[in-house]
Design a protein around this motif. Structure first.
Motif, PDB file in Angstrom:
ATOM      1  N   ARG A 190       7.180   1.910   5.468  1.00 52.15           N
ATOM      2  CA  ARG A 190       7.244   2.682   6.773  1.00 52.15           C
ATOM      3  C   ARG A 190       6.838   1.272   7.681  1.00 52.15           C
ATOM      4  NH1 ARG A 190       3.926   7.549   6.925  1.00 52.15           N
ATOM      5  NH2 ARG A 190       4.744   8.290   5.312  1.00 52.15           N
ATOM      6  N   TYR A 201      -4.509   6.795   9.095  1.00 51.66           N
ATOM      7  CA  TYR A 201      -4.823   5.948   8.629  1.00 51.66           C
ATOM      8  C   TYR A 201      -5.083   4.831   9.406  1.00 51.66           C
ATOM      9  CZ  TYR A 201      -2.212   1.932   5.242  1.00 51.66           C
ATOM     10  OH  TYR A 201      -2.294   0.728   4.273  1.00 51.66           O
ATOM     11  N   LEU A 231       3.407   4.817  11.215  1.00 59.68           N
ATOM     12  CA  LEU A 231       2.054   5.742  10.177  1.00 59.68           C
ATOM     13  C   LEU A 231       1.459   6.164  10.900  1.00 59.68           C
ATOM     14  CD1 LEU A 231       0.416   1.835   9.716  1.00 59.68           C
ATOM     15  CD2 LEU A 231       2.061   3.165   8.094  1.00 59.68           C
ATOM     16  N   GLY A 289       0.493  -1.302  -0.156  1.00 59.37           N
ATOM     17  CA  GLY A 289       0.305   0.334  -0.279  1.00 59.37           C
ATOM     18  C   GLY A 289       0.835   1.530   0.062  1.00 59.37           C
ATOM     19  N   LYS A 290       0.109   3.140   0.373  1.00 53.62           N
ATOM     20  CA  LYS A 290       0.685   3.496   0.096  1.00 53.62           C
ATOM     21  C   LYS A 290       1.766   4.311   1.047  1.00 53.62           C
ATOM     22  CE  LYS A 290      -0.703   8.937   0.736  1.00 53.62           C
ATOM     23  NZ  LYS A 290      -1.676   9.346   1.215  1.00 53.62           N
ATOM     24  N   TYR A 291       2.342   2.908   2.763  1.00 53.71           N
ATOM     25  CA  TYR A 291       2.857   2.799   2.894  1.00 53.71           C
ATOM     26  C   TYR A 291       3.469   2.297   3.304  1.00 53.71           C
ATOM     27  CZ  TYR A 291      -0.123   6.858   4.724  1.00 53.71           C
ATOM     28  OH  TYR A 291      -0.609   8.369   4.569  1.00 53.71           O
ATOM     29  N   LYS A 292       4.206   1.442   1.986  1.00 52.43           N
ATOM     30  CA  LYS A 292       4.973   0.728   2.151  1.00 52.43           C
ATOM     31  C   LYS A 292       6.692   0.691   2.351  1.00 52.43           C
ATOM     32  CE  LYS A 292       6.454  -3.116  -1.049  1.00 52.43           C
ATOM     33  NZ  LYS A 292       6.689  -4.207  -2.602  1.00 52.43           N
ATOM     34  N   TRP A 312      -8.560   4.766   9.797  1.00 53.91           N
ATOM     35  CA  TRP A 312      -9.208   4.246   8.654  1.00 53.91           C
ATOM     36  C   TRP A 312      -9.446   2.441   8.792  1.00 53.91           C
ATOM     37  CZ3 TRP A 312      -7.498   0.527   4.504  1.00 53.91           C
ATOM     38  CH2 TRP A 312      -7.839   0.714   3.395  1.00 53.91           C
TER      39      TRP A 312
END
Length: 70
Positions: A22, A31, A27, A17-20, A34
């Motif tokens: 991290r 997020y 995070l 995902g978007k935060y791969k 969600w």
């Protein structure tokens, strides 16, 4: 939950995902909120994400970061 599981969760990196890449502790709270609303995956990663959600929700992130520095 034991200390080893907590350390693993803190040091786990997001695998997708978007935060791969991290660390879960890094995070953004929105997020994790969600994810909480969507439902965490039924897996070790899901349990770790749920733990990080609780950490941030209860304002414990700073304490954990300080503990990592010591």
């Amino acid at each position: 939950m034991n200390q080893q599981e907590l350390l693993e969760a803190i040091n786990q990196t997001m695998p997708f995902g978007k935060y791969k890449g991290r660390k879960l502790l890094d995070l953004p709270e929105p997020y994790l909120v969600w994810f909480h609303r969507q439902g965490f995956p039924d897996s070790k990663l899901g349990r770790q994400l749920a733990l990080m959600y609780e950490v941030k929700l209860n304002g414990l992130e700073g304490m954990l970061r300080q503990g990592l520095k010591d």
